[in-house]
Each structure stands twice: as structure tokens, then as C-alpha cells.
Scaffold this active site. Structure first.
Site, short mmCIF file in Angstrom:
data_model
loop_
_atom_site.label_atom_id
_atom_site.label_comp_id
_atom_site.label_asym_id
_atom_site.label_seq_id
_atom_site.Cartn_x
_atom_site.Cartn_y
_atom_site.Cartn_z
N TYR A 159 0.82 -1.21 0.00
CA TYR A 159 0.00 0.00 0.00
C TYR A 159 0.86 1.27 0.00
CZ TYR A 159 -3.08 3.73 1.45
OH TYR A 159 -3.74 4.94 1.52
N LYS A 163 1.22 4.11 -3.06
CA LYS A 163 0.91 5.54 -2.91
C LYS A 163 2.11 6.40 -3.27
CE LYS A 163 -2.50 6.92 -1.79
NZ LYS A 163 -3.73 7.18 -2.60
N1 NAD Z 1 -8.69 6.67 5.08
C1 NAD Z 1 -7.55 7.27 5.40
O1 NAD Z 1 -7.17 7.36 6.57
C2 NAD Z 1 -6.69 7.86 4.32
C3 NAD Z 1 -5.56 8.60 4.73
C4 NAD Z 1 -4.74 9.15 3.74
C5 NAD Z 1 -5.04 8.97 2.40
N2 NAD Z 1 -6.13 8.25 2.04
C6 NAD Z 1 -6.39 8.11 0.60
O2 NAD Z 1 -7.68 8.67 0.34
C7 NAD Z 1 -8.29 7.99 -0.76
C8 NAD Z 1 -9.68 7.55 -0.36
O3 NAD Z 1 -9.54 6.72 0.76
P1 NAD Z 1 -10.82 6.22 1.58
O4 NAD Z 1 -10.38 6.05 2.99
O5 NAD Z 1 -11.96 7.10 1.27
O6 NAD Z 1 -11.05 4.77 0.96
P2 NAD Z 1 -12.40 4.08 0.46
O7 NAD Z 1 -12.03 2.67 0.21
O8 NAD Z 1 -13.52 4.40 1.37
O9 NAD Z 1 -12.69 4.83 -0.93
C9 NAD Z 1 -12.00 4.48 -2.10
C10 NAD Z 1 -13.00 4.51 -3.23
O10 NAD Z 1 -12.32 4.15 -4.44
C11 NAD Z 1 -13.13 3.23 -5.14
N3 NAD Z 1 -12.30 2.34 -5.97
C12 NAD Z 1 -11.47 1.36 -5.55
N4 NAD Z 1 -10.93 0.74 -6.61
C13 NAD Z 1 -11.41 1.36 -7.73
C14 NAD Z 1 -11.22 1.19 -9.10
N5 NAD Z 1 -10.43 0.22 -9.58
N6 NAD Z 1 -11.87 2.01 -9.95
C15 NAD Z 1 -12.69 2.97 -9.48
N7 NAD Z 1 -12.93 3.20 -8.18
C16 NAD Z 1 -12.28 2.39 -7.32
C17 NAD Z 1 -13.86 2.42 -4.08
O11 NAD Z 1 -15.03 1.82 -4.60
C18 NAD Z 1 -14.14 3.49 -3.03
O12 NAD Z 1 -15.39 4.10 -3.24
C19 NAD Z 1 -7.36 6.83 -1.12
O13 NAD Z 1 -6.59 7.18 -2.26
C20 NAD Z 1 -6.46 6.69 0.11
O14 NAD Z 1 -5.18 6.19 -0.24
C21 NAD Z 1 -6.97 7.69 2.95
C1 LIG Z 2 -2.47 -2.87 17.67
C2 LIG Z 2 -3.87 -2.72 17.13
C3 LIG Z 2 -4.91 -3.07 18.19
O1 LIG Z 2 -5.26 -1.96 18.93
C4 LIG Z 2 -4.06 -1.30 16.62
C5 LIG Z 2 -4.14 -1.35 15.10
C6 LIG Z 2 -4.38 0.04 14.58
C7 LIG Z 2 -4.25 0.04 13.05
C8 LIG Z 2 -5.42 -0.71 12.44
C9 LIG Z 2 -4.18 1.51 12.57
C10 LIG Z 2 -3.03 2.28 13.24
C11 LIG Z 2 -2.56 3.35 12.23
C12 LIG Z 2 -3.58 3.24 11.09
C13 LIG Z 2 -3.14 3.76 9.73
C14 LIG Z 2 -2.82 5.27 9.79
O2 LIG Z 2 -3.89 5.97 10.42
C15 LIG Z 2 -2.65 5.84 8.43
C16 LIG Z 2 -3.07 5.24 7.30
C17 LIG Z 2 -2.75 5.89 5.99
C18 LIG Z 2 -3.94 5.88 5.02
O3 LIG Z 2 -3.48 6.23 3.73
C19 LIG Z 2 -4.63 4.57 4.96
C20 LIG Z 2 -5.00 4.03 6.34
C21 LIG Z 2 -3.78 3.95 7.27
C22 LIG Z 2 -2.80 2.91 6.73
C23 LIG Z 2 -4.28 3.55 8.71
C24 LIG Z 2 -4.80 2.10 8.73
C25 LIG Z 2 -5.12 1.58 10.14
C26 LIG Z 2 -3.91 1.74 11.07
C27 LIG Z 2 -2.76 0.88 10.60
#
Ligand code: NAD
Ligand SMILES: C[C@@H](CO)CCC[C@@H](C)[C@H]1CC[C@H]2[C@@H]3[C@H](O)C=C4C[C@@H](O)CC[C@]4(C)[C@H]3CC[C@]12C
Length: 369
Positions: A159, A163
């Protein structure tokens, strides 16, 4: 992109617009971008709530499609002024294969870039991630760092690798000529751990607590700080960048911006308890209840079980070697680059972010409320 017109004239495309962050971006655009004529929502899985958005003044076009299919992406991008590319596989739990993660997150992003070039769309905002930076495989802390803080970004997990590669593609594409000869203007936003209404991991923690009689058991030292950011503020930053990118292309083009707000720095578990505590859950232990070596053993056993069970069932627990390592490594940001470059200020205070998230947890099925 057209000058800000009195009459709504702009066409935006949001890939992944039905996801956790994507939905907030879509709704925020409809509320706060008066220049919108059409909002295209592109996603592999379209959500039913899209229908309710079609009754407003902005044309909402739902497009079921796959970013790995270049022709589907090109058809969705054609005629758009701005693309917000947030579609991706956010998988650190082993749900998808490394190949699939790469195909969606890297090749999918390449398809979006090429679609912009081919169709003449000039403005591309990419939702990157803190994980492009870290935590790295060596567990080095990133303490109150910013976009310029030196840090050895070394990744092995599919992952963060995907990214980082995708972000690099987007930034390198900045300045290339699109069809029609104008330059492509790109930038990447790096949210830390996003929380808020619709966050699946928060839902998983809540359900885990309900299964254990309203109790969660501390596994991470309270001293390990994790930066978190409210989903509404991440969405707002996307809307603002999309609005300012044309006027400030020379400054913002090719730049990365951490997403940040006033959410407090806490351990991952303590931060979650800000929302789960008022919903009836308790975090047991002021220190981790198990020694770290035992947690590593349990995480490794989970990974082994996942591998053994894969032919029969997808076993994807929260605890695995990667999530344990990330959770145990301080990663917090302290920056004002977004404010300096395009006037970003969080739209939601910590108190509002907390109240909205608590309200959402309380409304979850099986809630203790
Ligand atoms: N959730 C977090 O903490 C977090 C933190 C930093 C960055 N991000 C980034 O933000 C973006 C959205 O994350 P999220 O948490 O909303 O995830 P999410 O899984 O809720 O949303 C992702 C969306 O992309 C769609 N998708 C997946 N594969 C696809 C494909 N092949 N074609 C078209 N659509 C597709 C999914 O159906 C979904 O609706 C991601 O790029 C993720 O890397 C998320
Ligand atoms: C030891 C476990 C029992 O309590 C705790 C596990 C926690 C993990 C599931 C999460 C800790 C940190 C999170 C990640 C972080 O917040 C940032 C992220 C970047 C974003 O692009 C995607 C999600 C994630 C990787 C997020 C996922 C969940 C954790 C690993």
C-alpha cells in the site's frame, strides 16, 4: 479552466467519489463550489445516496467505472476542467493482492494522468497519503514534521509503495502539455489518518468493543503520537486546491501538502476513545496489557492464519505485523504550507469534528446508545 463565471460553467470529476473521503468531497463540492455546472462521480461501486444528489441545480453524473480501464477513465475525464483523483485500494489488512493494489493505485493513477493529457484537462489533484513518507520500515518516528522535514522514506508494504509511486507519477506529470498545448497542473494532498462519519476502521474498533462487553484493551503505549485529521477538513482542502490551482499554478503546481487541522496528537487508541468513550466503550489499561514481543507474535500468527485460510476464507484482522508497526510509531505533522500557499484553514474545529464523529458512531447499528 474558464474564468470564474457568474453562470456555473465548470465540470469536475471525482474518482472514488463513493468512498469514505470521496463522499465528503462530493457533498462539499455541491455545497461550496458555486461555479459547478456538472459533477461527475466515478467509482467502481456506485452508492444509492447519489440519487438524492440529482435533484439539485448541479448536474450530478454517476459513472460506474474502473480506473484500471484506461478507456473508461478517458471517457469520464473528457470535457472536465478539474479531476480529483481519490479512487484507490486502501488496504493494509491483506484483503487484496499486492498486484491488485499496484494495478489500482499506480496503473489507475497513470490512466488518470494520461486521460488528462489526451482530453485536454488541465488540473489534477491527487489524494496521496502520509504513508508516502512513513512510518518507514525502520520504525523511525516522524515527530511534528512538515513537507520539508528530512525523513528516510523506506517502504516494503504494497500500500505505501503504491501511494509513493502514484504520487511521484502525478508530480512528475506537472507541466507536461495536454491536448491543446496548455500545461497540466498537478498537486498531491497527503492526509494523515482520516477519521469521521463513514470511517470503516473506526466502525471495526467500535464493533470489536461491543463484542468484548464494551471494553477495548490497550495495545499501544499512550506516548506514541499519531496525527489524525477530520474527513470534512480533508474534503475542504481538496475543494480549495481545486479552486485555487489555476490562479496559483506557478506556486502550487507539482507541490505536496499534508492535510491537517486542530485534531489533538494522541496514540491511535486514545484518539479513537475520544469518540468511542462517549459511546459507552472503555479502554482497559493505562499501559499495554501485553508485552510488545507477544503482540508481535500474535500479529505474526494472524498473518500466518490469513495465509493458511486464504483458499477458504478472507481473514483480515486489524492486528497484523504492518498495522502493529505503524500503530507503534509516532507520526505527527505540524505545518502551515497549505495556509501559506492557498489560504487553507480548517473548516471544522476539533470540537465540531469530534461532535460529528460521535453522533455518527452513536447512530451505528447495534450502538450501545
Ligand atoms: N482513510 C484514510 O485514513 C486515508 C488517509 C490518507 C489517504 N487516504 C487516501 O484517500 C483515498 C480515499 O480513501 P478512503 O479512505 O476514502 O477509501 P475508500 O475505500 O472508502 O474509498 C476508495 C473509493 O475508491 C473506489 N475504488 C477502488 N478501486 C477502484 C477502481 N479500480 N476504480 C474505481 N474506483 C475504485 C472504491 O469503490 C471506493 O469508493 C485513497 O486514495 C487513500 O489512499 C486515505
Ligand atoms: C495494535 C492494534 C490493536 O489496537 C491497533 C491497530 C491500529 C491500526 C489498524 C491503525 C493504526 C494506524 C492506522 C493507519 C494510519 O492511520 C494511516 C493510514 C494511511 C492511510 O493512507 C490509509 C489508512 C492507514 C494505513 C491507517 C490504517 C489503520 C492503522 C494501521
Amino acid at each position: 479552466m474558464a474564468e470564474p463565471a457568474q453562470v456555473p460553467s465548470l465540470v469536475y470529476l471525482v474518482t472514488g467519489g463513493c468512498g469514505f473521503l470521496g463522499e465528503h468531497i462530493v457533498r462539499m463540492l455541491l455545497e461550496r463550489e458555486p461555479r459547478l455546472r456538472e459533477l461527475r462521480v466515478f467509482d467502481l461501486h456506485l452508492s444509492p445516496w447519489l440519487e438524492e444528489l440529482k435533484t439539485g441545480p448541479v448536474q450530478v453524473t454517476a459513472i460506474q467505472g474502473d480506473v484500471t480501464q484506461a478507456h473508461e477513465v478517458a471517457a469520464a475525464v473528457a470535457g472536465s476542467h478539474v479531476v480529483i483523483h481519490t479512487a484507490g485500494l486502501v488496504d493494509v489488512f491483506g484483503k487484496a493482492s499486492p498486484q491488485t493494489i499496484h494495478r489500482v493505485n499506480v496503473q489507475g493513477t497513470q490512466n488518470v494522468i494520461e486521460a488528462c493529457m489526451q482530453t485536454g484537462t488541465q488540473f489534477l489533484i491527487y489524494t496521496s497519503s502520509m504513508e508516502v513518507v512513513g512510518p518507514n520500515v525502520k520504525g523511525h518516528p516522524f515527530y511534528r514534521g512538515n513537507e520539508d522535514t528530512p525523513y528516510e522514506a523506506v517502504h516494503r508494504h504494497p500500500y505505501p509503495c503504491s501511494k509513493a509511486l502514484a504520487e511521484q507519477l502525478v508530480l512528475e506529470a506537472n507541466g507536461r502539455k495536454v491536448n491543446g498545448g496548455l500545461p497540466l497542473v498537478t498537486c498531491a494532498l497527503r492526509p494523515t489518518g482520516i477519521y469521521g462519519e463513514g470511517h470503516q476502521v473506526m466502525r471495526d474498533f467500535y464493533n470489536q468493543g461491543l463484542r468484548f462487553g464494551g471494553r477495548l484493551f490497550r495495545a499501544i503505549p499512550a506516548s506514541v503520537e499519531h496525527g489524525r485529521v477530520y474527513v470534512g477538513n480533508v474534503a475542504w482542502m481538496h475543494v480549495l486546491v481545486a479552486r485555487e490551482l489555476e490562479q496559483r499554478a506557478a506556486l502550487m503546481g507539482g507541490q505536496v501538502y499534508f492535510c491537517y487541522d486542530k485534531s489533538p496528537y494522541k496514540s491511535y487508541e486514545d484518539f479513537n476513545m475520544e469518540f468511542l468513550g462517549p459511546c459507552g466503550l472503555r479502554l482497559i489499561g493505562t499501559h499495554p496489557l501485553l508485552p510488545y514481543w507477544l503482540l508481535v507474535l500474535l500479529a505474526t500468527l494472524n498473518a500466518l492464519l490469513q495465509w493458511l485460510l486464504r483458499p477458504l476464507v478472507l481473514y483480515t484482522p486489524l492486528l497484523n505485523p504492518y498495522t502493529l508497526a505503524v500503530a507503534n510509531t509516532t507520526f505527527t505533522v505540524s505545518t502551515n504550507k497549505a495556509q501559506r500557499h492557498f489560504g487553507y484553514k480548517p473548516l471544522f474545529s476539533w470540537e465540531e469534528s469530534k461532535a460529528r464523529t460521535i453522533q455518527w458512531v452513536q447512530a451505528l447499528e447495534g450502538s450501545a446508545w
